[in-house]
Scaffold this active site. Structure first.
Site, PDB file in Angstrom:
ATOM      1  N   TYR A  42       0.819  -1.213   0.000  1.00 59.73           N
ATOM      2  CA  TYR A  42       0.000   0.000   0.000  1.00 59.73           C
ATOM      3  C   TYR A  42       0.859   1.271   0.000  1.00 59.73           C
ATOM      4  O   TYR A  42       0.389   2.340   0.344  1.00 59.73           O
ATOM      5  CB  TYR A  42      -0.924   0.036   1.224  1.00 59.73           C
ATOM      6  CG  TYR A  42      -2.099  -0.915   1.167  1.00 59.73           C
ATOM      7  CD1 TYR A  42      -2.351  -1.697   0.044  1.00 59.73           C
ATOM      8  CD2 TYR A  42      -2.979  -1.026   2.234  1.00 59.73           C
ATOM      9  CE1 TYR A  42      -3.425  -2.570   0.000  1.00 59.73           C
ATOM     10  CE2 TYR A  42      -4.051  -1.902   2.210  1.00 59.73           C
ATOM     11  CZ  TYR A  42      -4.276  -2.665   1.084  1.00 59.73           C
ATOM     12  OH  TYR A  42      -5.349  -3.526   1.045  1.00 59.73           O
TER      13      TYR A  42
ATOM     14  N   LYS B 217       3.775 -14.429   4.826  1.00 58.81           N
ATOM     15  CA  LYS B 217       3.906 -15.391   3.734  1.00 58.81           C
ATOM     16  C   LYS B 217       5.380 -15.417   3.321  1.00 58.81           C
ATOM     17  O   LYS B 217       5.738 -15.240   2.148  1.00 58.81           O
ATOM     18  CB  LYS B 217       2.981 -14.945   2.594  1.00 58.81           C
ATOM     19  CG  LYS B 217       2.770 -15.956   1.500  1.00 58.81           C
ATOM     20  CD  LYS B 217       1.829 -17.084   1.840  1.00 58.81           C
ATOM     21  CE  LYS B 217       1.761 -18.037   0.664  1.00 58.81           C
ATOM     22  NZ  LYS B 217       1.126 -19.308   0.955  1.00 58.81           N
TER      23      LYS B 217
ATOM     24  N   ASP C  61      -2.150 -17.713   4.724  1.00 59.00           N
ATOM     25  CA  ASP C  61      -3.229 -18.475   4.083  1.00 59.00           C
ATOM     26  C   ASP C  61      -3.748 -19.568   5.024  1.00 59.00           C
ATOM     27  O   ASP C  61      -4.956 -19.765   5.165  1.00 59.00           O
ATOM     28  CB  ASP C  61      -2.801 -19.039   2.719  1.00 59.00           C
ATOM     29  CG  ASP C  61      -1.425 -19.694   2.724  1.00 59.00           C
ATOM     30  OD1 ASP C  61      -0.725 -19.623   3.756  1.00 59.00           O
ATOM     31  OD2 ASP C  61      -1.051 -20.295   1.704  1.00 59.00           O
TER      32      ASP C  61
ATOM     33  N   ASP D 201      -5.390  -5.938   6.534  1.00 61.77           N
ATOM     34  CA  ASP D 201      -6.640  -5.402   5.998  1.00 61.77           C
ATOM     35  C   ASP D 201      -7.617  -6.550   5.736  1.00 61.77           C
ATOM     36  O   ASP D 201      -8.769  -6.542   6.189  1.00 61.77           O
ATOM     37  CB  ASP D 201      -6.314  -4.632   4.705  1.00 61.77           C
ATOM     38  CG  ASP D 201      -7.472  -3.808   4.187  1.00 61.77           C
ATOM     39  OD1 ASP D 201      -8.520  -3.759   4.857  1.00 61.77           O
ATOM     40  OD2 ASP D 201      -7.328  -3.213   3.110  1.00 61.77           O
TER      41      ASP D 201
ATOM     42  N   ASP E 298     -10.870  -8.081   8.205  1.00 68.03           N
ATOM     43  CA  ASP E 298     -12.235  -8.112   7.658  1.00 68.03           C
ATOM     44  C   ASP E 298     -12.831  -9.515   7.767  1.00 68.03           C
ATOM     45  O   ASP E 298     -14.028  -9.675   8.008  1.00 68.03           O
ATOM     46  CB  ASP E 298     -12.256  -7.669   6.184  1.00 68.03           C
ATOM     47  CG  ASP E 298     -12.341  -6.156   6.032  1.00 68.03           C
ATOM     48  OD1 ASP E 298     -12.007  -5.443   6.997  1.00 68.03           O
ATOM     49  OD2 ASP E 298     -12.731  -5.686   4.952  1.00 68.03           O
TER      50      ASP E 298
HETATM   51 MG    MG Z   1     -10.471  -2.737   4.608  1.00 71.97          MG
END
Ligand code: MG
Ligand code: NAI
Length: 332
Positions: free
Chosen positions: A120, A173, A205, A229, A233
């Protein structure tokens, strides 16, 4: 004069749930100086800018900021605001409450997400008609800073766990992204070792499978930016709805608190939004400013109301935002 708190309602139900959170903060009479500021879609329409420089400066100079939500301009508002408070960690608790329908009622995890780099950091490019690339940024300094925060977080008992022996899990990862996630994992684990904090690791994962199967395996989870992120969620989905989830963007000397949800255009303006996420964000703000006892009282009051009602429509009730807020304040 007490701490200066900048209050940005934003758009949609931000204008309904932020006043509710403010009412809860005002119930304590801690001498806060509240300064309201504008941002979001309506601000852009009125002034041409979604985030006026004045709002940015106010947030940057404040002790803390309470933010609601912005609509279409969300990215133009929240990303610079996180920068204004110099936030390096996004704290996202996902906890199921008694009385609330949850996929996994035993869920009680806190994600500590790296908030400045990873994929990001904005280094994306179009190299040809056929080819776009992204450069992933991982620094030892940001990884270690996040890890220092995580160690303090578990040692203070601010998470669902208490004490260094409960430690945290680092999700990564590094088996594939050996250099970037390898660096992240190595730095985080090395800080934990230096601090005497228990830390284990999990491939992200595998974590995504194991968390919904048995969330009790996890307490505090430390993640790179994108993983945090997405995985937070996922956890949000386990606990029964967006109206419940608070978050904090913590910087070195400043922080911004916001519900995870957006402006909820489908119910905005009706006075029926669930104020819980915003009120719990205010509880995190209190704790951040060292009003731990008051923060806990807010949590207890919220928990009592979730369990006994009144409840808003998203939780199967028919109460208004004001009725739920009044019930929370009543319990304080
Ligand atoms: Mg989000
Ligand atoms: P949303 O979170 O606004 O709404 C998703 C669903 O959850 C809707 O059905 C809504 O009614 C419900 N919901 C959310 N919060 C609730 C609450 N407190 N009480 C009761 N029900 C609640 O997400 P959506 O629909 O994807 O986005 C709507 C707008 O919000 C978009 O313009 C988006 O850009 C913006 N947004 C802003 C964010 C921010 O400012 N941080 C974060 C997410 C979305």
């Amino acid at each position: 004069m007490g701490e200066e708190i900048v209050v940005i309602e934003g758009d949609g139900i931000g204008r309904e749930v932020v006043p509710a959170a403010l009412e809860v903060l005002e119930a304590f009479d801690l001498g806060f100086e509240f300064v309201s500021a504008e941002a979001g879609d309506a601000t852009e329409e009125a002034t041409g800018e979604a985030l006026p420089a004045e709002t940015y400066e106010l947030a940057a100079d404040a002790d803390a900021t309470l933010f609601g939500a912005a609509g279409e301009t969300a990215a133009d508002v929240i990303l610079p605001l996180r920068d204004a408070v110099d936030s390096f960690v996004n704290v996202r608790p996902a906890r199921a409450y008694p009385g609330v329908d949850a996929v996994r009622p035993e869920t009680d995890v806190v994600f500590l997400r790296e908030n400045t780099e990873g994929v990001y950091s904005g280094h994306e490019g179009r190299l040809s008609e056929d080819l776009s690339t992204l450069t992933r940024v991982v620094t030892s300094s940001a990884s270690r800073e996040l890890a220092e925060f995580a160690c303090e977080f578990v040692t203070d008992g601010r998470g669902p766990v208490g004490g260094p022996e409960d430690g945290f899990t680092v999700a990564h990862k590094a088996n594939v992204m050996r250099e970037t996630d390898g660096r992240f994992r190595d730095e985080v684990l090395s800080v934990a070792e230096e601090r005497g904090v228990d830390a284990d690791e999990e491939l992200m994962d595998a974590f995504a499978t194991k968390l919904p199967l048995d969330p009790t395996q996890y307490g505090v989870v430390v993640c790179p930016n994108l993983a945090g992120d997405v995985l937070s969620d996922l956890a949000a989905g386990l606990v029964g709805g967006l109206g419940l989830l608070p978050s904090a963007n913590v910087g070195h000397d400043n922080a911004l608190f916001e519900p995870v949800h957006g402006t909820a255009p489908d119910i905005a303006g009706q006075g029926i939004a669930n104020p819980t996420a915003a009120v719990l964000s205010a509880a995190m703000l209190l704790e951040y400013l060292s009003y731990g006892e008051e923060g806990q009282r807010v949590r207890d009051a919220v928990e009592g109301v979730l369990s006994d009602g009144p409840r808003t429509g998203d939780l199967g009730g028919d109460a208004t935002t004001d009725e739920v807020t009044a019930a929370i304040v009543d319990r304080l």
